[in-house]
Structures are given as structure tokens and as C-alpha cells.
Design a protein around this motif. Structure first.
Motif, mmCIF file in Angstrom:
data_model
loop_
_atom_site.group_PDB
_atom_site.id
_atom_site.type_symbol
_atom_site.label_atom_id
_atom_site.label_comp_id
_atom_site.label_asym_id
_atom_site.label_seq_id
_atom_site.Cartn_x
_atom_site.Cartn_y
_atom_site.Cartn_z
ATOM 1 N N PHE A 62 0.846 -1.181 0.000
ATOM 2 C CA PHE A 62 0.000 0.000 0.000
ATOM 3 C C PHE A 62 0.889 1.240 0.000
ATOM 4 C CE2 PHE A 62 -3.453 -2.774 0.845
ATOM 5 C CZ PHE A 62 -4.621 -2.066 0.584
ATOM 6 N N TYR A 63 0.628 2.149 -0.953
ATOM 7 C CA TYR A 63 1.333 3.430 -0.973
ATOM 8 C C TYR A 63 0.810 4.331 0.135
ATOM 9 C CZ TYR A 63 2.688 8.106 -2.383
ATOM 10 O OH TYR A 63 3.179 9.387 -2.372
ATOM 11 N N ASN A 64 -0.481 4.319 0.340
ATOM 12 C CA ASN A 64 -1.125 5.015 1.457
ATOM 13 C C ASN A 64 -2.362 4.200 1.823
ATOM 14 O OD1 ASN A 64 -3.097 5.715 -0.472
ATOM 15 N ND2 ASN A 64 -2.129 7.690 -0.862
ATOM 16 N N GLU A 65 -3.219 4.756 2.654
ATOM 17 C CA GLU A 65 -4.373 3.970 3.110
ATOM 18 C C GLU A 65 -5.304 3.593 1.970
ATOM 19 O OE1 GLU A 65 -7.847 4.088 6.587
ATOM 20 O OE2 GLU A 65 -6.627 5.867 6.173
ATOM 21 N N ASN A 66 -5.317 4.369 0.899
ATOM 22 C CA ASN A 66 -6.269 4.137 -0.184
ATOM 23 C C ASN A 66 -5.688 3.366 -1.361
ATOM 24 O OD1 ASN A 66 -8.514 5.545 1.020
ATOM 25 N ND2 ASN A 66 -7.436 7.459 0.572
ATOM 26 N N ILE A 67 -4.472 3.717 -1.770
ATOM 27 C CA ILE A 67 -3.881 3.122 -2.966
ATOM 28 C C ILE A 67 -3.041 1.909 -2.581
ATOM 29 C CG2 ILE A 67 -2.360 3.499 -4.931
ATOM 30 C CD1 ILE A 67 -3.037 6.457 -4.771
ATOM 31 N N GLY A 68 -3.438 0.754 -3.098
ATOM 32 C CA GLY A 68 -2.720 -0.461 -2.744
ATOM 33 C C GLY A 68 -2.722 -1.478 -3.864
ATOM 34 N N ALA A 76 -2.004 -12.914 -10.973
ATOM 35 C CA ALA A 76 -2.373 -11.567 -11.410
ATOM 36 C C ALA A 76 -2.141 -10.587 -10.276
ATOM 37 C CB ALA A 76 -3.828 -11.521 -11.864
ATOM 38 N N VAL A 77 -1.988 -9.302 -10.638
ATOM 39 C CA VAL A 77 -1.851 -8.217 -9.670
ATOM 40 C C VAL A 77 -3.113 -7.371 -9.743
ATOM 41 C CG1 VAL A 77 -0.547 -6.160 -9.029
ATOM 42 C CG2 VAL A 77 0.665 -8.193 -9.845
ATOM 43 N N TYR A 78 -3.616 -6.978 -8.570
ATOM 44 C CA TYR A 78 -4.827 -6.167 -8.478
ATOM 45 C C TYR A 78 -4.504 -4.855 -7.772
ATOM 46 C CZ TYR A 78 -7.137 -10.592 -9.566
ATOM 47 O OH TYR A 78 -7.522 -11.775 -10.164
ATOM 48 N N LYS A 79 -5.244 -3.793 -8.154
ATOM 49 C CA LYS A 79 -5.015 -2.467 -7.588
ATOM 50 C C LYS A 79 -6.317 -1.906 -7.021
ATOM 51 C CE LYS A 79 -3.464 2.239 -8.770
ATOM 52 N NZ LYS A 79 -2.895 3.122 -9.831
ATOM 53 N N THR A 80 -6.204 -1.190 -5.892
ATOM 54 C CA THR A 80 -7.330 -0.467 -5.325
ATOM 55 C C THR A 80 -6.949 0.996 -5.151
ATOM 56 O OG1 THR A 80 -8.873 -0.307 -3.453
ATOM 57 C CG2 THR A 80 -6.621 -0.981 -2.943
ATOM 58 N N THR A 81 -7.911 1.872 -5.299
ATOM 59 C CA THR A 81 -7.693 3.298 -5.037
ATOM 60 C C THR A 81 -8.619 3.807 -3.942
ATOM 61 O OG1 THR A 81 -9.229 3.891 -6.813
ATOM 62 C CG2 THR A 81 -6.883 3.783 -7.378
ATOM 63 N N ASN A 82 -9.361 2.902 -3.305
ATOM 64 C CA ASN A 82 -10.273 3.299 -2.232
ATOM 65 C C ASN A 82 -10.171 2.367 -1.022
ATOM 66 O OD1 ASN A 82 -11.533 1.020 -3.253
ATOM 67 N ND2 ASN A 82 -13.306 2.112 -4.067
ATOM 68 N N GLY A 90 -9.428 -0.782 -0.729
ATOM 69 C CA GLY A 90 -9.852 -2.174 -0.849
ATOM 70 C C GLY A 90 -11.337 -2.371 -1.028
ATOM 71 N N GLN A 91 -12.115 -1.301 -1.116
ATOM 72 C CA GLN A 91 -13.545 -1.460 -1.384
ATOM 73 C C GLN A 91 -13.766 -2.032 -2.787
ATOM 74 O OE1 GLN A 91 -16.082 1.934 -0.302
ATOM 75 N NE2 GLN A 91 -14.360 2.798 0.816
ATOM 76 N N ASN A 92 -12.916 -1.614 -3.722
ATOM 77 C CA ASN A 92 -12.971 -2.132 -5.086
ATOM 78 C C ASN A 92 -11.560 -2.447 -5.551
ATOM 79 O OD1 ASN A 92 -15.154 0.379 -4.997
ATOM 80 N ND2 ASN A 92 -16.006 -1.508 -5.841
ATOM 81 N N TRP A 93 -11.460 -3.475 -6.378
ATOM 82 C CA TRP A 93 -10.170 -3.888 -6.930
ATOM 83 C C TRP A 93 -10.282 -4.005 -8.440
ATOM 84 C CZ3 TRP A 93 -5.942 -4.374 -3.758
ATOM 85 C CH2 TRP A 93 -6.184 -4.494 -2.388
ATOM 86 N N VAL A 94 -9.207 -3.635 -9.135
ATOM 87 C CA VAL A 94 -9.153 -3.751 -10.584
ATOM 88 C C VAL A 94 -7.959 -4.626 -10.947
ATOM 89 C CG1 VAL A 94 -8.852 -2.523 -12.760
ATOM 90 C CG2 VAL A 94 -10.220 -1.497 -10.930
ATOM 91 N N LYS A 95 -8.190 -5.591 -11.807
ATOM 92 C CA LYS A 95 -7.098 -6.434 -12.291
ATOM 93 C C LYS A 95 -6.219 -5.623 -13.225
ATOM 94 C CE LYS A 95 -6.195 -10.967 -14.352
ATOM 95 N NZ LYS A 95 -6.834 -12.191 -14.936
ATOM 96 N N THR A 96 -4.919 -5.613 -12.977
ATOM 97 C CA THR A 96 -4.003 -4.793 -13.756
ATOM 98 C C THR A 96 -3.446 -5.567 -14.941
ATOM 99 O OG1 THR A 96 -1.997 -5.453 -12.556
ATOM 100 C CG2 THR A 96 -3.323 -3.676 -11.596
ATOM 101 N N ASN A 97 -2.779 -4.836 -15.815
ATOM 102 C CA ASN A 97 -2.093 -5.461 -16.952
ATOM 103 C C ASN A 97 -0.583 -5.411 -16.741
ATOM 104 O OD1 ASN A 97 -1.691 -2.729 -17.238
ATOM 105 N ND2 ASN A 97 -2.187 -2.642 -19.428
ATOM 106 N N PHE A 98 -0.155 -5.520 -15.489
ATOM 107 C CA PHE A 98 1.279 -5.457 -15.198
ATOM 108 C C PHE A 98 2.019 -6.584 -15.922
ATOM 109 C CE2 PHE A 98 0.875 -3.268 -10.758
ATOM 110 C CZ PHE A 98 0.254 -2.194 -11.367
#
Length: 370
Positions: free
Chosen positions: A256-262, A269-275, A277-285
Motif C-alpha cells: 500500500f502506498y497510502n491507506e487508499n492506494i494499494g 495476477a496483480v490487483y489495484k485499489t484506489t479506495n 480495498g472497497q474495489n479492486w481492478v485487475k491490472t495489466n502489469f
């Protein structure tokens, strides 16, 4: 062999075998500026492929099998390892001085509240000649920056890992008890008296997971059934965060970069959240595991990933590292060629723009260029 068992074996190999096989002997002052090769020796790639950063390496006349590293600030740091080894630097790793820990038990975690007060923990050992054997784990505490240590033994514990203290009294760790069939042997544990006593929590953390991820005194840890647990109050209460990881995989790594971005590594696969952990998006890393995974700000980050392959025998063979960098929060990545001589070892970032790595007798600095 189950996937969990295989990952556990791979991790043990990485911790206990690979670090003794890998020495980045040629990296002395490599400036990270693209994907160029060293023209004098094409077999050893010295370019790192992360624009704006540089890596330097120093070697010392001592070896340590490092298991824990912590820097109080850019100058003052400690590294701990096997046989009770504790080394201290006050000049950003230019020189190191061995401190007398008072034990030869294998030390696995270190945390300092400030320049003077710090804690170190061990695994239990039996059948050896040292007076501390067969006494369980030991927790060491110093109030004079490592000059002297007070020992507290825990005969019912086999390992105390991932130490973190929020103040002189409140702390958290991962504690292992002797393996009893059909029962949990790994616990999140909290203390409110400076580590003299620990309360083992009934929290369903993922078996064999031995680390927290901490940001701004917020704790994250992987749980069973593809969940994450989060605490903002010294571990006294926990919130469950669901993830979209497939049922037959696990949360392998958390950042987690901060409380929201992780970010979470779900093995495939790698997943990202910007809120948070309320929502996650599968990345194309272009990678699906974290090694030296770090973000300088919300957009600029890198992952220096080790590469290994099975070529027969019991363990895989280290091949080198590949460096990936993003400047847009992971939307796109640049990628270096295979860097055959680069292995950073155990990593700690005391600041966003500065990281340190230790591997045997070699110390690496990762620093953002001005």
C-alpha cells in the motif's frame, strides 16, 4: 504438492539458500539510466532500467545471513541475522560495527522506535551449546542504541517475527507456537507492556505468512480465503477486506502506498485499489509477483524482480533480475533486459526516495537522483 506448500518451499529456498549463492560482485556505482549493457563485459548487465535512480554497492570483511533490517533514519540502521549477529551503521551503511547481542540464537526481526529504543526477536533453538538454547524464543530490548540488551524468553513460542512497535508499550508481531495437528500454530500477537507479554489473537491469517505490511501505522496482513485484514488501532480491532483473487490462489504479497492506494499479488495476477480495498481492478502489469516493489509517489514506481529457473536438482537456479518502471500508476511499464549480476537481498526503505539492501557481505543503496 499443494500450491501453498510449493510457494513455502520456494520462499524458504529464497531466504536460506539463494542468499548464499548470489553476490552482485560487479555493481559498484551503477547509474540507472536505461537498458544499456556494459560494453566491456556483455555477460554482466550493469544498467538497471529505472530512469532517475541509482544503485551503489559496498562490500565488507564480514558476512551476515540477514533476516531483518531496519533504518531509523537515512544514517542509522541495524541488520540482524543468524548466530545472534547484530550490526549497526551510523553513516548510511559505509561502515558497520558488530554489537554484542548476548545470544547466539538466530535473530529474525528488528524494529527501532527511535535512535535509542529498539527490539530484536529470535527463533527458538534446541540441542545447541549456547546457554539460551532450549528456552524458546528471546526478545531483546535496548535503550542505548544497541550497546546493551535486555533478554526476555518465551518458552511456549517457536518464532517471533515481523516486529513493529507504535510506542514504548504497544506493539505487534507474528508468533508461532509448536505445531499441533489440526490446530493453528501461527498468530497475530499484540503487546501493551513493551513486549513482556503477548496476546495471541484469533485471526484467520494465511498459514505460513510471516509478515505485515505497514503504512502510516496502518497494518495489513493476508488472511485465509483470499481476504486481507486491516487494523488502525495497534491491532486491537480488525477490518476484513475482500479481494477478487481466485478461490484456488492466495494473497501472496501486499503493498500500500497510502491507506487508499494499494496492490496485491494474487500469484497469477496483480490487483489495484484506489479506495482502500472497497474495489479492486485487475491490472495489466508485465509481472505477477512482487520482489523489490516500491512507489516513490502515486504514479512513479518500480519492481526489481528476481528470475530463477529449475534446471534439475532440488532447487531452482538464480538467473538475475529484471527491472520494471512505471510513471503513470502502473498503466504502462518499461522493462530492462536480464541483469545477471543484480540481487538486492533484504530491502528496507526509510524514505520514499531511499532504500537499502543487504546480502551476505554486500550492501546496496537505491537512491533517487536529484
Amino acid at each position: 504438492m499443494t500450491e501453498c506448500t510449493k510457494r513455502h518451499i520456494d520462499q524458504l529456498f529464497k531466504d536460506n539458500i539463494m542468499s548464499r549463492l548470489i553476490i552482485c560482485t560487479l555493481l559498484t556505482a551503477a547509474i540507472i539510466s536505461g537498458c544499456n549493457k556494459d560494453s566491456q563485459n556483455p555477460e554482466d548487465d550493469l544498467s538497471i532500467g529505472i530512469d532517475g535512480w541509482e544503485i551503489t554497492k559496498s562490500s565488507y570483511d564480514f558476512d551476515i545471513n540477514p533476516r531483518g533490517i531496519y533504518f531509523v533514519n537515512p544514517n542509522l540502521g541495524f541488520v540482524v541475522g543468524y548466530n545472534g549477529d547484530i550490526y549497526k551503521t551510523i553513516d548510511s551503511g559505509k561502515t558497520w560495527k558488530k554489537k554484542n547481542s548476548g545470544t547466539t540464537l538466530h535473530l529474525h526481526s528488528v524494529y527501532f522506535l527511535n535512535e535509542d529504543v529498539g527490539f530484536v526477536s529470535s527463533v527458538a533453538m534446541g540441542g545447541c551449546l549456547n546457554a539460551d538454547c532450549d528456552k524458546g524464543c528471546v526478545l531483546l530490548k535496548t535503550t542505548d542504541s544497541g550497546e546493551t540488551w535486555i533478554k526476555t524468553f518465551f518458552p511456549d513460542y517457536t518464532r517471533i517475527l515481523s516486529l513493529k512497535f507504535f510506542d514504548s508499550l504497544n506493539g505487534i508481531s507474528i508468533i508461532h507456537k509448536p505445531d499441533i495437528p489440526n490446530s493453528r500454530d501461527e498468530y497475530v500477537a499484540i503487546t501493551s507492556d513493551g513486549g513482556f507479554n503477548w496476546n495471541l489473537l484469533d485471526l484467520a491469517i494465511k498459514p505460513s505468512y510471516d509478515k505485515f505490511f505497514c503504512v502510516d501505522n496502518i497494518i495489513f496482513i493476508a488472511g485465509e480465503n483470499q481476504k486481507i485484514f486491516k487494523s488502525s488501532d495497534f491491532g486491537n480491532s480488525w477490518k476484513t477486506i475482500n479481494t477478487p483473487i481466485e478461490a484456488y490462489h492466495d494473497v501472496r504479497n501486499i503493498y500500500f502506498y497510502n491507506e487508499n492506494i494499494g496492490y496485491i499479488d494474487g500469484i497469477t495476477a496483480v490487483y489495484k485499489t484506489t479506495n482502500g480495498g472497497q474495489n479492486w481492478v485487475k491490472t495489466n502489469f508485465p509481472f505477477n509477483s512482487f520482489d523489490t516493489f516500491h512507489f516513490y509517489n502515486e504514479n512513479e514506481g518500480f519492481n526489481i524482480a528476481t528470475v530463477s529457473a529449475y534446471e534439475g536438482g532440488e532447487f531452482s537456479t538464480f538467473k538475475g533480475s529484471i527491472c520494471y518502471k512505471t510513471t503513470n500508476g502502473g498503466e504502462s511499464w518499461s522493462k530492462s533486459e536480464l541483469l545477471k549480476s543484480l540481487y538486492l537481498g533484504l530491502i528496507f526503505f526509510p524514505q520514499r526516495n531511499l532504500g537499502y539492501g543487504f546480502n551476505l557481505s554486500e550492501f546496496c543503496t537505491i537512491k533517487k537522483k536529484d
